[in-house]
Design a protein around this motif. Sequence first.
Motif, mmCIF file in Angstrom:
data_model
loop_
_atom_site.group_PDB
_atom_site.id
_atom_site.type_symbol
_atom_site.label_atom_id
_atom_site.label_comp_id
_atom_site.label_asym_id
_atom_site.label_seq_id
_atom_site.Cartn_x
_atom_site.Cartn_y
_atom_site.Cartn_z
ATOM 1 N N PHE A 24 0.685 -1.329 0.000
ATOM 2 C CA PHE A 24 0.000 0.000 0.000
ATOM 3 C C PHE A 24 0.714 1.385 0.000
ATOM 4 O O PHE A 24 1.718 1.513 0.568
ATOM 5 C CB PHE A 24 -0.949 0.125 1.162
ATOM 6 C CG PHE A 24 -2.265 -0.494 0.964
ATOM 7 C CD1 PHE A 24 -3.145 0.011 0.032
ATOM 8 C CD2 PHE A 24 -2.589 -1.601 1.663
ATOM 9 C CE1 PHE A 24 -4.364 -0.561 -0.130
ATOM 10 C CE2 PHE A 24 -3.795 -2.172 1.491
ATOM 11 C CZ PHE A 24 -4.670 -1.646 0.594
ATOM 12 N N VAL A 148 -5.797 5.942 2.072
ATOM 13 C CA VAL A 148 -5.343 4.559 2.040
ATOM 14 C C VAL A 148 -5.211 4.036 0.613
ATOM 15 O O VAL A 148 -4.412 3.125 0.342
ATOM 16 C CB VAL A 148 -6.289 3.654 2.869
ATOM 17 C CG1 VAL A 148 -7.645 3.475 2.176
ATOM 18 C CG2 VAL A 148 -5.650 2.304 3.161
ATOM 19 N N SER A 151 -1.579 5.350 -0.102
ATOM 20 C CA SER A 151 -0.466 4.916 0.753
ATOM 21 C C SER A 151 -0.303 3.405 0.755
ATOM 22 O O SER A 151 0.785 2.894 0.996
ATOM 23 C CB SER A 151 -0.675 5.407 2.185
ATOM 24 O OG SER A 151 -1.862 4.862 2.721
ATOM 25 N N ALA A 152 -1.382 2.668 0.527
ATOM 26 C CA ALA A 152 -1.294 1.217 0.458
ATOM 27 C C ALA A 152 -1.028 0.793 -0.977
ATOM 28 O O ALA A 152 -1.408 1.479 -1.921
ATOM 29 C CB ALA A 152 -2.579 0.592 0.972
ATOM 30 N N THR A 169 2.510 -0.760 2.963
ATOM 31 C CA THR A 169 2.025 0.608 3.030
ATOM 32 C C THR A 169 3.158 1.586 3.296
ATOM 33 O O THR A 169 4.121 1.261 4.003
ATOM 34 C CB THR A 169 0.935 0.765 4.117
ATOM 35 O OG1 THR A 169 0.326 2.035 3.990
ATOM 36 C CG2 THR A 169 1.507 0.635 5.502
#
Length: 363
Positions: A24, A148, A151-152, A169
């Motif tokens: 992520f 998310v 970032s993931a 992540t």
Amino acid sequence: MRRTARLVPTLTLAAGSVLLPAAFAHGASAAAAPGAAAARAASRPAAHAAAAKTTPEPVEKEAADTRSEQLAVRRYWTEAKMESAKPLDALAPRKEGVRLTAAATAAQAAADPVEIPATRPGGETATPAAAAAARTSSGAAWTRGGAVTRSAGRVFFTYQGRNASCSATAVTGDNESTVITAGHCVRMGGAFHTNWVFVPGYANGRRPYGTWVATALYTTPQWNNGEDVNYDVAAAVVAPLDGRSLTDVVGGQGVSFNQPRRQRMHAFGYPAAAPYDGSKLVYCAGQTFDDFMMSRDIGLNCTMNGGSSGGPWFTGFDESTGLGTVNSVNSFKYGFAGGWMFGPYFGAEARDVYEAAQGATAP
């Protein structure tokens, strides 16, 4: 430039489990101004203040640490190779697992808690709102967007001559280049993986934020020496891409250590074994519990499978913004309990891995 790996003998080998694979990262923005990393470090709680060392040093493996090597790895990962990458094979069940004891729980509770906040692309600190009315899921596609989805991401690497996948992540860090994943997503079967890359925001074959090549891989000595699932934690430092660092492009989730057990958590990953295919971000959410069988890990009702390993477990996850604090990762499932996912407790050893990564600069 990097620390020399110290291999320290360990004791236990956890049991009866099936290991999974993992991925992520956070949305694009202008590059941070010079000195932004130092400013962020000064503005957040100290992640690595000086303290007496009570745990063995993490193990480091240099990866593609020259520009020519990075270019070769990036070219290696064609769309076809990513789509054909398979989850890691399940490891043989172990019988000598170490269960959670009252003494171990007390020691974890006595440790000083550490929490590093999330950052938005460009470096601004981001504080998740109080988690409210969170939904329960045991393995549905994540459709609410937010940080998310940046970032993931998905992880790809070569393991024993074949291409495989995991999840991971991007997290806040001094070097703006740190990825958290599972130990078996960087090393398994006696050797570190090669051709290691992180693809944040992966979706149906698309790579909206690029392909980030690892320059160094870190894991716990307990995982390195004995593949102990209680310490199935790893970090990767990735090289800049087009002159920008990872978290300047996608942001970084928060990360914490020595936190209370049995919290409500959200787990994310890219499961790639049937009925999943690795094409989309999937999540589970609910109340965690302590493993009462053969590990000291924490558990969650979750049907994610191979390919999701290394995907983040968040405390305080804000479903409206997609921000949270990483406090474990997808690690293993018991073959006879496919509805449960387990992840390692993030204690001193996990914190050491994170801090070791902060001591590395991405060339």
